[in-house]
Motif scaffolding. Structure first.
Motif, PDB file in Angstrom:
ATOM      1  N   ASP A   1     -26.465 -32.374 -14.640  1.00  0.00           N
ATOM      2  CA  ASP A   1     -27.853 -32.628 -15.034  1.00  0.00           C
ATOM      3  C   ASP A   1     -28.140 -34.128 -15.052  1.00  0.00           C
ATOM      4  O   ASP A   1     -29.202 -34.568 -14.606  1.00  0.00           O
ATOM      5  N   LEU A   2     -27.204 -34.901 -15.564  1.00  0.00           N
ATOM      6  CA  LEU A   2     -27.384 -36.355 -15.608  1.00  0.00           C
ATOM      7  C   LEU A   2     -27.410 -36.940 -14.196  1.00  0.00           C
ATOM      8  O   LEU A   2     -28.157 -37.891 -13.926  1.00  0.00           O
TER       9      LEU A   2
ATOM     10  N   ILE B   1     -28.526 -35.417 -11.513  1.00  0.00           N
ATOM     11  CA  ILE B   1     -29.845 -35.094 -10.950  1.00  0.00           C
ATOM     12  C   ILE B   1     -30.901 -36.023 -11.547  1.00  0.00           C
ATOM     13  O   ILE B   1     -31.751 -36.557 -10.826  1.00  0.00           O
ATOM     14  N   ALA B   2     -30.863 -36.229 -12.856  1.00  0.00           N
ATOM     15  CA  ALA B   2     -31.835 -37.100 -13.513  1.00  0.00           C
ATOM     16  C   ALA B   2     -31.752 -38.514 -12.963  1.00  0.00           C
ATOM     17  O   ALA B   2     -32.776 -39.167 -12.706  1.00  0.00           O
ATOM     18  N   ASP B   3     -30.536 -39.005 -12.769  1.00  0.00           N
ATOM     19  CA  ASP B   3     -30.356 -40.355 -12.237  1.00  0.00           C
ATOM     20  C   ASP B   3     -30.925 -40.471 -10.828  1.00  0.00           C
ATOM     21  O   ASP B   3     -31.542 -41.481 -10.476  1.00  0.00           O
ATOM     22  N   LYS B   4     -30.740 -39.417 -10.016  1.00  0.00           N
ATOM     23  CA  LYS B   4     -31.295 -39.411  -8.665  1.00  0.00           C
ATOM     24  C   LYS B   4     -32.827 -39.497  -8.703  1.00  0.00           C
ATOM     25  O   LYS B   4     -33.442 -40.252  -7.934  1.00  0.00           O
ATOM     26  N   VAL B   5     -33.441 -38.748  -9.603  1.00  0.00           N
ATOM     27  CA  VAL B   5     -34.901 -38.767  -9.732  1.00  0.00           C
ATOM     28  C   VAL B   5     -35.382 -40.166 -10.090  1.00  0.00           C
ATOM     29  O   VAL B   5     -36.347 -40.688  -9.513  1.00  0.00           O
ATOM     30  N   LEU B   6     -34.732 -40.802 -11.051  1.00  0.00           N
ATOM     31  CA  LEU B   6     -35.138 -42.129 -11.495  1.00  0.00           C
ATOM     32  C   LEU B   6     -34.893 -43.175 -10.415  1.00  0.00           C
ATOM     33  O   LEU B   6     -35.691 -44.103 -10.240  1.00  0.00           O
ATOM     34  N   GLN B   7     -33.800 -43.039  -9.672  1.00  0.00           N
ATOM     35  CA  GLN B   7     -33.527 -43.975  -8.578  1.00  0.00           C
ATOM     36  C   GLN B   7     -34.614 -43.910  -7.508  1.00  0.00           C
ATOM     37  O   GLN B   7     -34.942 -44.934  -6.884  1.00  0.00           O
ATOM     38  N   GLU B   8     -35.173 -42.729  -7.312  1.00  0.00           N
ATOM     39  CA  GLU B   8     -36.253 -42.571  -6.333  1.00  0.00           C
ATOM     40  C   GLU B   8     -37.593 -43.050  -6.874  1.00  0.00           C
ATOM     41  O   GLU B   8     -38.602 -42.997  -6.171  1.00  0.00           O
ATOM     42  N   GLY B   9     -37.608 -43.518  -8.136  1.00  0.00           N
ATOM     43  CA  GLY B   9     -38.837 -44.050  -8.714  1.00  0.00           C
ATOM     44  C   GLY B   9     -39.816 -43.001  -9.177  1.00  0.00           C
ATOM     45  O   GLY B   9     -41.000 -43.293  -9.383  1.00  0.00           O
ATOM     46  N   ARG B  10     -39.350 -41.744  -9.368  1.00  0.00           N
ATOM     47  CA  ARG B  10     -40.248 -40.684  -9.798  1.00  0.00           C
ATOM     48  C   ARG B  10     -40.257 -40.569 -11.320  1.00  0.00           C
ATOM     49  O   ARG B  10     -39.269 -40.888 -11.992  1.00  0.00           O
ATOM     50  N   ALA B  11     -41.378 -40.117 -11.861  1.00  0.00           N
ATOM     51  CA  ALA B  11     -41.484 -39.901 -13.300  1.00  0.00           C
ATOM     52  C   ALA B  11     -40.710 -38.640 -13.672  1.00  0.00           C
ATOM     53  O   ALA B  11     -40.790 -37.626 -12.977  1.00  0.00           O
ATOM     54  N   LEU B  12     -39.979 -38.699 -14.780  1.00  0.00           N
ATOM     55  CA  LEU B  12     -39.074 -37.617 -15.161  1.00  0.00           C
ATOM     56  C   LEU B  12     -39.447 -37.033 -16.511  1.00  0.00           C
ATOM     57  O   LEU B  12     -39.740 -37.773 -17.457  1.00  0.00           O
ATOM     58  N   VAL B  13     -39.421 -35.700 -16.587  1.00  0.00           N
ATOM     59  CA  VAL B  13     -39.582 -34.966 -17.844  1.00  0.00           C
ATOM     60  C   VAL B  13     -38.437 -33.958 -17.921  1.00  0.00           C
ATOM     61  O   VAL B  13     -38.143 -33.284 -16.930  1.00  0.00           O
ATOM     62  N   ILE B  14     -37.803 -33.863 -19.073  1.00  0.00           N
ATOM     63  CA  ILE B  14     -36.716 -32.902 -19.282  1.00  0.00           C
ATOM     64  C   ILE B  14     -37.278 -31.690 -20.020  1.00  0.00           C
ATOM     65  O   ILE B  14     -38.003 -31.842 -21.010  1.00  0.00           O
ATOM     66  N   ALA B  15     -36.959 -30.480 -19.556  1.00  0.00           N
ATOM     67  CA  ALA B  15     -37.398 -29.248 -20.229  1.00  0.00           C
ATOM     68  C   ALA B  15     -36.191 -28.365 -20.505  1.00  0.00           C
ATOM     69  O   ALA B  15     -35.404 -28.068 -19.602  1.00  0.00           O
TER      70      ALA B  15
ATOM     71  N   ASP C   1     -27.381 -41.751 -24.035  1.00  0.00           N
ATOM     72  CA  ASP C   1     -26.123 -42.330 -23.567  1.00  0.00           C
ATOM     73  C   ASP C   1     -25.994 -42.256 -22.047  1.00  0.00           C
ATOM     74  O   ASP C   1     -25.520 -43.201 -21.406  1.00  0.00           O
ATOM     75  N   GLY C   2     -26.417 -41.143 -21.466  1.00  0.00           N
ATOM     76  CA  GLY C   2     -26.196 -40.920 -20.043  1.00  0.00           C
ATOM     77  C   GLY C   2     -27.224 -41.553 -19.135  1.00  0.00           C
ATOM     78  O   GLY C   2     -26.955 -41.799 -17.962  1.00  0.00           O
ATOM     79  N   LEU C   3     -28.434 -41.811 -19.652  1.00  0.00           N
ATOM     80  CA  LEU C   3     -29.491 -42.455 -18.860  1.00  0.00           C
ATOM     81  C   LEU C   3     -29.834 -43.792 -19.502  1.00  0.00           C
ATOM     82  O   LEU C   3     -30.939 -44.006 -19.998  1.00  0.00           O
ATOM     83  N   SER C   4     -28.875 -44.697 -19.479  1.00  0.00           N
ATOM     84  CA  SER C   4     -29.052 -45.970 -20.180  1.00  0.00           C
ATOM     85  C   SER C   4     -30.163 -46.819 -19.575  1.00  0.00           C
ATOM     86  O   SER C   4     -30.743 -47.669 -20.249  1.00  0.00           O
TER      87      SER C   4
END
Length: 462
Positions: free
Chosen positions: A288-289, A291-305, A328-331
């Motif tokens: 999950d972390l 995937i989240a990091d990939k989304v942020l690297q692409e500059g997209r806005a992220l919401v966790i559900a 901790d995981g998305l510093s």
């Protein structure tokens, strides 16, 4: 969402227009050859220069021929490109100097209703010095000296274009900043069997996606348009994108699954906001972390559900545990929005969609120059930049060069020596004080050109 500003490259044949075009779009889209006249039709592409985004047009070499001839029709295409442009880049060959055709192009551009930036290409070394001096007679001021082939002088071109393009892509003042054309592009991503298709079906109110207990049912990324009717509010359009589950890369061996994951990653590129769906019965896992990091690297806005909340055990401790693990995981991004939903019952869906619209607003936010620099002064005063080796780092001003994601350039001296910790301080302060929340923020640095040093300054990305 307004269109990008348009920049047209004009000049006589073989001065390097297509080479500069390829440099700005970051791809070899235009054919380049030593022979003149390779380009005939005008070619367009999306350009990015130190975070400044615009539409760039490569044009045919301007020649004086009858309109019925091929060169004449090519010239008409060039004139049409300038007619739709916000800025014209007038390119000449610094090594060849100014020739009569350059002077003719200059006379034509002086009659055109468009700002002109004079650009001396092939200016690396000293061979172009005489041509640069000759160009002053054209009446467009000092030229920007660069080498399109080697990428030199791009920072100077950025500084010349910035005041002419800044604000061209802003939403008109009479409209609220959070109004955009088109639907919210919302991708749902996550590991297999997190309940993505079930959630999309619940949002749509129909069994649009095939669901079941087996993991990996969804293969293609499916896009569906939806009118969301929030309680007490006006209808809002959403383009929902359901994606294939993304397992850890080492576990993906099947060719079809690899293609499905690639398709899901393309969906992330297409989206404005990405919802990372977690299975509340399993909690947060390392994938999950990733995937989240990939989304942020692409500059997209992220919401966790957190899905399947209706059957989660020890809900309060689970929620707090996920929040701590995300911190901790998305510093690089603190405070990502975390929502709880149930695709089975529909609980929390309206709140999730509202959070996605709010997140897009922050992702699309543009801060006025005055407000931005007042924040900048307060931030520096509260925590001054360090002085490595006893030499002071001086930061002069900041400007926002784009939105979606919000991107900024800070100008100053010795900014290339700023430690990463101070960059994080500025970004976190910006998020807190200027309302960007947990969306990706791009911060770059630019030092002014030193006329006594071949090193023209540096810039970085954050």
């Amino acid at each position: 969402m307004s269109k990008l500003p348009v920049v047209a490259i004009v000049g006589r044949p073989n001065v390097g227009k297509s080479t500069l075009f390829n440099r700005l779009v970051g791809k070899k889209l235009a054919l380049v050859d030593d022979r003149p006249g390779v380009t005939r039709d005008r070619r367009e592409g999306d350009a990015s220069l130190i975070g400044l985004d615009f539409r760039i047009i490569d044009t045919a070499g301007y020649e004086d021929h009858d309109a019925q001839t091929l060169p004449g029709r090519m010239r008409q295409q060039t004139e049409a490109a300038v007619g739709q442009a916000d800025v014209a880049l007038f390119l000449f060959d610094a090594r060849a100097g100014i020739v009569p055709l350059d002077e003719e192009i200059a006379r034509w551009l002086r009659t055109a209703d468009v700002p002109v930036v004079l650009v001396a290409n092939k200016a690396e070394g000293r061979a172009g010095n005489d041509g640069v001096l000759e160009s002053l007679a054209l009446g467009f001021g000092d030229p920007v000296e660069l080498s399109a082939e080697h990428g030199e002088g791009m920072g100077d071109l950025f500084e010349a274009l910035l005041p002419l393009l800044e604000g061209k892509d802003e939403v008109p003042e009479e409209q609220p900043d959070n109004e955009y054309e088109g639907p919210l592009k919302l991708a749902i991503v996550g590991r297999p069997n997190a309940g993505k298709s079930t959630l999309v079906n619940r949002i749509l109110g129909e069994d649009r996606m095939i669901t079941g207990p087996e993991a990996g049912i969804t293969r293609d990324s499916i896009s569906v348009d939806y009118d969301w009717h929030p309680t007490g509010g006006e209808s809002r359009k959403v383009r929902l994108i359901d994606t294939a589950g993304m397992r850890k890369r080492a576990k993906v061996q099947d060719k079809l699954e690899k293609m499905s994951v690639e398709d899901a990653l393309h969906a992330v590129d297409f989206a404005e906001v990405v919802v990372l769906l977690l299975d509340a019965t399993l909690g947060l896992e390392a994938q999950d972390l990733r995937i989240a990091d990939k989304v942020l690297q692409e500059g997209r806005a992220l919401v966790i559900a957190l899905n399947k909340w209706d059957i989660a055990e020890s809900a309060s401790s689970l929620f707090n545990g996920v929040k701590r693990a995300l911190e901790d995981g998305l510093s690089q991004v603190k405070g990502v929005t975390v929502m709880t939903v149930s695709g089975a019952t529909g609980k929390g869906i309206d709140q999730l969609l509202q959070a996605c619209f709010d997140t897009r607003d922050a992702w699309s936010k543009r801060v006025g120059t005055g407000e931005l620099n007042r924040w900048f002064e307060r931030a520096i005063e509260a925590t001054p930049p360090p002085a490595p080796g006893g030499k002071r780092i001086k930061m002069r001003y900041v400007t926002q060069v784009k939105t979606r994601p919000p991107s900024f350039v800070i100008f100053g001296t010795r900014v290339d020596q700023l430690p990463a910790s101070y960059e994080r301080y500025l970004v976190n302060s910006m998020r807190k004080d200027l309302g960007f929340g947990a969306v990706p923020v791009r911060l770059m640095f630019r030092a002014p050109k030193n006329p006594y040093d071949d090193n023209r300054g540096g810039g970085g990305g954050y």
